[in-house]
Design an enzyme around this catalytic site. Sequence first.
Site, mmCIF file in Angstrom:
data_model
loop_
_atom_site.group_PDB
_atom_site.id
_atom_site.type_symbol
_atom_site.label_atom_id
_atom_site.label_comp_id
_atom_site.label_asym_id
_atom_site.label_seq_id
_atom_site.Cartn_x
_atom_site.Cartn_y
_atom_site.Cartn_z
ATOM 1 N N GLY A 29 70.620 93.122 -93.416
ATOM 2 C CA GLY A 29 69.651 93.427 -92.375
ATOM 3 C C GLY A 29 68.922 92.228 -91.823
ATOM 4 C CD GLU A 57 65.550 97.436 -94.237
ATOM 5 O OE1 GLU A 57 65.927 96.344 -93.771
ATOM 6 O OE2 GLU A 57 64.928 97.546 -95.310
ATOM 7 C CG ASP A 58 69.994 95.992 -95.568
ATOM 8 O OD1 ASP A 58 69.785 96.829 -96.476
ATOM 9 O OD2 ASP A 58 70.022 94.769 -95.782
ATOM 10 C CE1 TYR A 59 75.651 100.804 -99.540
ATOM 11 C CE2 TYR A 59 74.064 102.611 -99.645
ATOM 12 C CZ TYR A 59 75.328 102.102 -99.897
ATOM 13 O OH TYR A 59 76.280 102.904 -100.493
#
Length: 317
Positions: A131, A156-158
Amino acid sequence: QYELLFCVQDDDDASISIVRHLREKYPNVDVHLFIGGENAGLNPKVNNMLPAYMNCKYQLFLISDSSIRMTNVALVDMIGRMDDNIAQVHQLPFCADREEWGPNLEQVYFGTEQSCMYLFADCMNMICTSGMSVLIRKEALEECGGLAEFGDFLAEDYFIADRLRNKGWSSTISGLPAIQNSGCVTAESLEGRLCRWAKLRYAVMPQLILIEPLHDWLINTTLFSISMWNLTICDPISCFLTLTSLWITSDYFLFKTVNGGQTPFPVSRFLLLWLRRETFAHRVYLKVLCNPEITWRKGTFRLEWGGRIKAQTDKAE
């Protein structure tokens, strides 16, 4: 055609004066400054970015961490890879060339161990999105509930990448790495960062607790040498040294490739940095098992299995 949206959490952040100065210096550039963030959950990064996300006027938006040094052609490369079925274009994490030991150690890690895992995961169509520098199609993210939907996930990126995949969208990797240009980097701060990332991985995929240690050079080569000794009566020391030489050579050429075909320091320094990182890799694993808490920015977090944030303690308090 683009706009620049700066997200700052605190009113006393030193970057505010810099952004305002640049906005006055380049009045023709579309620049907006957002201070204070929103409250969508416990993830401070998501909260910080939300005002800009809700006010961005284009359908493609690039999340770029404050430590990222964007090259002149990075944005053009990422947009050029954004096909109709793609919702994300992400960059392989790497580091800027610097002279100090700490940043050099960080660069060797990201150019060898991290690059190997990242590129392998991308090749196997596994989720590996970072991210720190990622171009996202807004309409696709809105199908997943928008950015605020991920306020209770620390990684949150995953979870954004996972939700987009479940919606039928694809992602791809940029041809250029994300150049990190962090402030003060030491061996201790790097280990702390790797511990945080490992805790996130283990919370999302607990099976990695058993698998990941076998990926390290020392354990891998030792087990291989003992196995060859038992199976073929091969000299274990010769086998160990041969595999180690192949491992170092492969890592060196991978590092050189990620860095655009160049090395910022002599081979001898690379060997020392490589040995320092690989020899102490097991410490990260042990620290993760002994301390499940994650310290990030001003908060201390605990994760439930699955990656959702369970609690937060604000250090400022």
